[in-house]
Scaffold this active site. Sequence first.
Site, mmCIF file in Angstrom:
data_model
loop_
_atom_site.group_PDB
_atom_site.id
_atom_site.type_symbol
_atom_site.label_atom_id
_atom_site.label_comp_id
_atom_site.label_asym_id
_atom_site.label_seq_id
_atom_site.Cartn_x
_atom_site.Cartn_y
_atom_site.Cartn_z
ATOM 1 N N CYS A 2 0.770 -1.304 0.033
ATOM 2 C CA CYS A 2 0.259 -0.074 0.087
ATOM 3 C C CYS A 2 1.096 1.173 0.310
ATOM 4 C CB CYS A 2 -0.648 0.068 0.841
ATOM 5 S SG CYS A 2 -1.964 -1.488 1.416
ATOM 6 N N ARG A 17 -4.897 6.463 1.071
ATOM 7 C CA ARG A 17 -4.151 6.096 0.483
ATOM 8 C C ARG A 17 -4.636 4.620 -0.637
ATOM 9 N NH1 ARG A 17 -5.268 1.638 4.794
ATOM 10 N NH2 ARG A 17 -3.020 0.813 3.505
#
Length: 334
Positions: A2, A17
Amino acid sequence: MCTGLSFKNGDHHYFGRTLDVEYYCPVSVTIVPHHYDFKFRHVSSPRNHYAMIGMGFVQDDYPLLFEAVNEKGLGMAGLALWNSCHYFPVQEGKTNVASFEIIPYILASCQNVQEAKDALQNINITDEMFTKGQPNSPLHWLISDENESIVLESTKDGVHVCENPYQVLTNEPPFPFHEMNLNYYCNVSNHIENFDRSRFAREVPNFKHIGAGLGTTQLPGGLDPISRFVRVAYLSMNSVTQDTEQSNVSQFFHILQGVSQPLGANQNKPNDYEYTQYTCCINTKTLRFYYSTYDNQSLNAVDLKSENLDRNQIITYPVIHDFQVNVQNKVHKS
């Protein structure tokens, strides 16, 4: 894998994100109102805490948050730290908080990064499982407000809180490596000065300007965490956009598209591919939560301020995964 980002332009600040995983994760937009009782394992749960919004899933009436922003504009996101992460048993004299509790623990009572630093001074992130047989996720965390960012990591030599002037975080290795690694890219530039001169060597004849973007040729192009950290730091810190909600949200998603993972590009094992399941962006002042998914790249939004927050039950909104297209002319049937 991520990528987390804190992005400020003018009076606007955004936190968000990508979630890159190799399996379908049944997330939903999750709102935790003021009077929800977290029932932390070892510390008291405040009766009237800050409300928060993020992405996650609710299990046994508990919000397992991947990231969130509270009503004061403080954001926190967990990102994988597979090898270096180490949680500890409960320690007497410490503030013991389980890894799955750390996001709500900070966001429930802290309104900025400085208060988060104070709350983390005596923290011990425990190795307790949420439920038996459910392994802990090895994580480190990006914590940001509109003025600064820090990284929280728990490794074998203890808990570390690092200043993060780059406002970016990816995955393994730990943050100090990413910070050191940026030094290798000090010559990357969004422009080239003196096209009539060569910096290659004095003896080499002048090079010709063969195309735009030559200053970025040193940027790493991989999907690995080290490359993604460098690219997002570069794209964010060199960002140019108008200071409007629409322009900033668009820019935020464009920056994270620079590290988006399409299916097939990153294989972990046979028939097992990581992909960017969702990308999210939260305006930390208006508290509007934007997101897109792998199949639905249209932006969707949920407003924290539109909810009744003086309640004790979690509010969830299913993620819209269906492919959506805005057709501008009539479709003729054959």
